[in-house]
Write a protein that holds these residues in place. Structure first.
Motif, mmCIF file in Angstrom:
data_model
loop_
_atom_site.group_PDB
_atom_site.id
_atom_site.type_symbol
_atom_site.label_atom_id
_atom_site.label_comp_id
_atom_site.label_asym_id
_atom_site.label_seq_id
_atom_site.Cartn_x
_atom_site.Cartn_y
_atom_site.Cartn_z
ATOM 1 N N GLN A 52 0.849 -1.198 0.000
ATOM 2 C CA GLN A 52 0.000 0.000 0.000
ATOM 3 C C GLN A 52 0.876 1.236 0.000
ATOM 4 O O GLN A 52 1.788 1.353 0.820
ATOM 5 N N LEU A 53 0.552 2.143 -0.904
ATOM 6 C CA LEU A 53 1.194 3.453 -0.906
ATOM 7 C C LEU A 53 0.093 4.500 -0.867
ATOM 8 O O LEU A 53 -0.852 4.455 -1.672
ATOM 9 N N HIS A 54 0.214 5.404 0.089
ATOM 10 C CA HIS A 54 -0.775 6.474 0.181
ATOM 11 C C HIS A 54 -0.020 7.795 0.207
ATOM 12 O O HIS A 54 0.828 8.013 1.069
ATOM 13 N N ILE A 55 -0.308 8.651 -0.744
ATOM 14 C CA ILE A 55 0.335 9.973 -0.778
ATOM 15 C C ILE A 55 -0.719 11.044 -0.551
ATOM 16 O O ILE A 55 -1.719 11.120 -1.277
ATOM 17 N N GLY A 56 -0.487 11.845 0.468
ATOM 18 C CA GLY A 56 -1.361 12.983 0.737
ATOM 19 C C GLY A 56 -0.624 14.263 0.382
ATOM 20 O O GLY A 56 0.505 14.488 0.828
ATOM 21 N N ALA A 97 4.462 -2.741 -10.428
ATOM 22 C CA ALA A 97 4.246 -3.425 -9.144
ATOM 23 C C ALA A 97 2.749 -3.692 -9.006
ATOM 24 O O ALA A 97 2.051 -2.992 -8.285
ATOM 25 N N PRO A 98 2.245 -4.680 -9.725
ATOM 26 C CA PRO A 98 0.799 -4.855 -9.845
ATOM 27 C C PRO A 98 0.080 -5.163 -8.528
ATOM 28 O O PRO A 98 -1.120 -4.950 -8.423
ATOM 29 N N GLY A 99 0.795 -5.619 -7.522
ATOM 30 C CA GLY A 99 0.130 -5.957 -6.263
ATOM 31 C C GLY A 99 -0.137 -4.761 -5.370
ATOM 32 O O GLY A 99 -0.760 -4.894 -4.318
ATOM 33 N N ILE A 100 0.287 -3.610 -5.785
ATOM 34 C CA ILE A 100 0.234 -2.460 -4.886
ATOM 35 C C ILE A 100 -1.117 -1.733 -4.992
ATOM 36 O O ILE A 100 -1.722 -1.663 -6.061
ATOM 37 N N THR A 101 -1.598 -1.246 -3.854
ATOM 38 C CA THR A 101 -2.758 -0.356 -3.842
ATOM 39 C C THR A 101 -2.228 1.054 -3.625
ATOM 40 O O THR A 101 -1.602 1.331 -2.609
ATOM 41 N N ASP A 112 5.081 -10.267 11.463
ATOM 42 C CA ASP A 112 4.602 -11.621 11.191
ATOM 43 C C ASP A 112 3.087 -11.731 11.394
ATOM 44 O O ASP A 112 2.431 -12.595 10.814
ATOM 45 N N LEU A 113 2.566 -10.874 12.257
ATOM 46 C CA LEU A 113 1.134 -10.938 12.530
ATOM 47 C C LEU A 113 0.298 -10.391 11.382
ATOM 48 O O LEU A 113 -0.879 -10.662 11.267
ATOM 49 N N LEU A 114 0.917 -9.613 10.572
ATOM 50 C CA LEU A 114 0.165 -8.975 9.504
ATOM 51 C C LEU A 114 0.663 -9.444 8.153
ATOM 52 O O LEU A 114 1.754 -9.109 7.731
ATOM 53 N N ASP A 115 -0.140 -10.212 7.503
ATOM 54 C CA ASP A 115 0.203 -10.583 6.145
ATOM 55 C C ASP A 115 -0.731 -9.799 5.237
ATOM 56 O O ASP A 115 -1.858 -10.196 4.961
ATOM 57 N N VAL A 116 -0.245 -8.681 4.819
ATOM 58 C CA VAL A 116 -1.107 -7.782 4.039
ATOM 59 C C VAL A 116 -1.612 -8.466 2.777
ATOM 60 O O VAL A 116 -2.714 -8.229 2.304
ATOM 61 N N LYS A 117 -0.784 -9.387 2.277
ATOM 62 C CA LYS A 117 -1.162 -10.051 1.026
ATOM 63 C C LYS A 117 -2.468 -10.823 1.166
ATOM 64 O O LYS A 117 -3.179 -11.045 0.204
ATOM 65 N N HIS A 126 -10.875 0.366 -1.570
ATOM 66 C CA HIS A 126 -10.407 0.394 -0.193
ATOM 67 C C HIS A 126 -9.923 -0.986 0.224
ATOM 68 O O HIS A 126 -10.521 -1.986 -0.116
ATOM 69 N N CYS A 127 -8.884 -0.987 0.967
ATOM 70 C CA CYS A 127 -8.403 -2.228 1.548
ATOM 71 C C CYS A 127 -9.151 -2.426 2.865
ATOM 72 O O CYS A 127 -9.720 -1.494 3.415
ATOM 73 N N THR A 128 -9.140 -3.631 3.377
ATOM 74 C CA THR A 128 -9.746 -3.832 4.689
ATOM 75 C C THR A 128 -8.892 -3.204 5.779
ATOM 76 O O THR A 128 -9.340 -2.978 6.885
ATOM 77 N N VAL A 129 -7.640 -2.963 5.430
ATOM 78 C CA VAL A 129 -6.768 -2.265 6.368
ATOM 79 C C VAL A 129 -7.220 -0.812 6.449
ATOM 80 O O VAL A 129 -7.442 -0.179 5.432
ATOM 81 N N PRO A 130 -7.384 -0.292 7.656
ATOM 82 C CA PRO A 130 -7.841 1.097 7.735
ATOM 83 C C PRO A 130 -6.850 2.030 7.049
ATOM 84 O O PRO A 130 -5.645 1.905 7.234
ATOM 85 N N PRO A 131 -7.341 2.954 6.244
ATOM 86 C CA PRO A 131 -6.429 3.883 5.580
ATOM 87 C C PRO A 131 -5.872 4.872 6.586
ATOM 88 O O PRO A 131 -6.471 5.087 7.638
ATOM 89 N N PRO A 132 -4.750 5.477 6.274
ATOM 90 C CA PRO A 132 -4.228 6.497 7.189
ATOM 91 C C PRO A 132 -5.224 7.637 7.289
ATOM 92 O O PRO A 132 -5.878 7.957 6.293
ATOM 93 N N PRO A 133 -5.365 8.213 8.463
ATOM 94 C CA PRO A 133 -6.310 9.318 8.571
ATOM 95 C C PRO A 133 -5.821 10.520 7.793
ATOM 96 O O PRO A 133 -4.629 10.739 7.668
ATOM 97 N N MET A 134 -6.749 11.284 7.297
ATOM 98 C CA MET A 134 -6.376 12.523 6.641
ATOM 99 C C MET A 134 -6.023 13.544 7.714
ATOM 100 O O MET A 134 -6.210 13.314 8.891
ATOM 101 N N GLN A 135 -5.579 14.676 7.263
ATOM 102 C CA GLN A 135 -5.230 15.740 8.197
ATOM 103 C C GLN A 135 -6.418 16.110 9.079
ATOM 104 O O GLN A 135 -6.274 16.561 10.184
#
Lengths: 358, 76
Positions: free
Chosen positions: A71-75, A102-106, B42-47, B61-70
């Motif tokens: 995951q890459l997030h750019i703000g 990098a096709p696996g990246i969101t 090891d606990l997080l296998d994002v794949k 959206h991923c199930t992983v919470p996105p970073p909060p905005m400002q």
């Protein structure tokens, strides 16, 4: 085994993702200049547009990291980022090329903008660059907004922003927009009617949500010249407005920020236009918010001891710091405490209705 | 791993010894802290985290919470 969360109010996934090297969150300031002079602004505009060596540094850092990211997030933040669109486009084009391999990246990207320069052509261009989320601020109806969100040349800004918002709504662009609505003692009374107008124009469109926020004394030079709601009043006012939006338009129309600030996440970094690296987008003048530098070759030179204080919220009994690690940030001996930022004690805010920015 | 053991892991993580390397990766020069960081990873296998499309057809959206905005900031 227990069903108690590891940190109350924080998802376990959020804890784990904060420490993942497969996730990177960059907040990039392509410029620290702005075409507005909002009366409550805390920035000092001392840094200009990002220079070529820093742009190259960002691209090279991402070149190195993207192959192993999920995951890459750019703000994009500023200053006003859209007055430095060339920098945004340069870096974004590079990121798009890299992510194609990098096709696996969101890859997601957002911009926090005053929207004065966000006409439809710009939005379409940004959309192609995968910048598809916007945070845009309104300070109430035109009469109120134009008193506080003042252009650098002294003029008002509401009409142009409103037109740009209507154009975005009329477009079929695959975007989302958080309308941040600022609440002050001056505009509180007109806010319900204003939100009715917002509902009519925008909230039937699933791409728009509202985030009511009380203006605070955030450290700018005019702090002593305008009034803000006290903590309890602000909480009550924002809750009432959220309830109003929910009641009229559904709960999904209110943006809910998370409980963990990006500055608490070790895999979230602020890249300033100067190449300085920090954690927080508010305390830009605070020495503790300068944790190192990004070099032209894409390497980060960060001071080892500078990160820990920002991460202390993950430790036992310090989880309150996750929401805002800047408050109570431990400092080295002799390091100045930035007085401009912080939670003001109850009763320190002035009450009454004083016009500002005149 | 249970949620309780995640708390234990955090309790054993000395955040003062966590740093960022030249590529922005999270590291520690302390072997014990590095071991805790590895356990967290090891606990997080994002794949394996499923991705889902927003029902509105907008951002993925991923199930992983996105970073909060400002806007998530407690101060501003």
């Amino acid at each position: 085994m227990t069903d108690t969360a590891a940190i109350p109010g924080v998802l376990d996934e959020e804890i784990l993702t904060a420490f993942s090297d497969e996730i990177l969150h960059l907040i990039v300031l392509p410029t620290e200049q702005c075409n507005f002079r909002c009366v409550y602004c805390y920035e000092d505009f001392s840094v200009g547009t990002m220079k070529a060596p820093v742009v190259t540094g960002v691209k090279r850092l991402l070149e190195r990291r993207i192959p192993t990211l999920r995951q890459l997030h750019i703000g994009w933040f500023g200053g006003e980022p859209l007055i430095a669109q060339k920098v945004i486009e340069d870096i974004s084009e590079s990121v798009l090329m890299l992510t194609r391999t990098a096709p696996g990246i969101t890859y997601t990207s957002e911009v926090t903008t005053n929207a004065y320069k966000l006409d439809l052509a710009t939005a379409k261009r940004l959309h192609k660059l995968n910048i598809r989320h916007y945070q845009i601020t309104l300070d109430g109806p035109e009469k109120f907004h134009d008193r506080t969100r003042i252009r650098r040349d002294g003029g008002g800004s509401f009409q142009k922003i409103w037109t740009n918002l209507l154009d975005l709504r009329s477009s079929s662009l695959d975007i989302s927009v958080t309308l941040r609505v600022h609440v002050t003692p001056a505009n509180l009374d007109v806010m319900p009617e204003f939100l009715l107008g917002i509902r009519k124009e925008f909230l039937k469109d699933s791409r728009f949500v509202i985030l009511p926020k009380a203006v605070g004394h955030w450290g700018g030079p005019n702090d002593s010249e305008f009034n803000v709601l006290g903590h309890a009043e602000a909480t009550q006012a924002v809750s009432a407005l959220e309830e109003l939006i929910r009641g009229q338009a559904g709960s999904e129309k209110v943006y809910r920020p998370g409980n963990v600030c990006y500055a608490s996440r070790p895999n979230s970094l602020l890249i300033r236009a100067s190449g300085d690296v920090g954690k927080c987008t508010v305390a830009l003048s605070d020495p503790a918010n300068s944790i190192g530098r990004l070099l032209e070759d894409g390497t980060l030179e960060l001071r080892e001891e500078s990160l820990g204080p920002w991460l202390r919220g993950w430790s036992k009994d310090s989880s309150k710091a996750l929401g805002c690690p800047l408050v109570g940030l431990p400092r080295s001996a002799g390091e100045p405490v930035l007085m401009q930022i912080g939670v003001r004690p109850p009763g320190s805010t002035k009450s009454g209705d004083v016009e500002v920015g005149k | 791993m249970t949620q309780r053991s995640l708390r234990d892991l955090l309790d054993e993580l000395d955040t003062d010894k966590v740093s960022i390397d030249e590529s922005g990766r999270i590291r520690s020069s302390d072997p014990n802290v590095e071991a805790r960081l590895n356990e967290l990873r090891d606990l997080l296998d994002v794949k394996k985290l499923a991705r889902m499309d927003d029902s509105n057809g907008s951002m993925c959206h991923c199930t992983v919470p996105p970073p909060p905005m400002q806007s998530g900031c407690a101060l501003q």
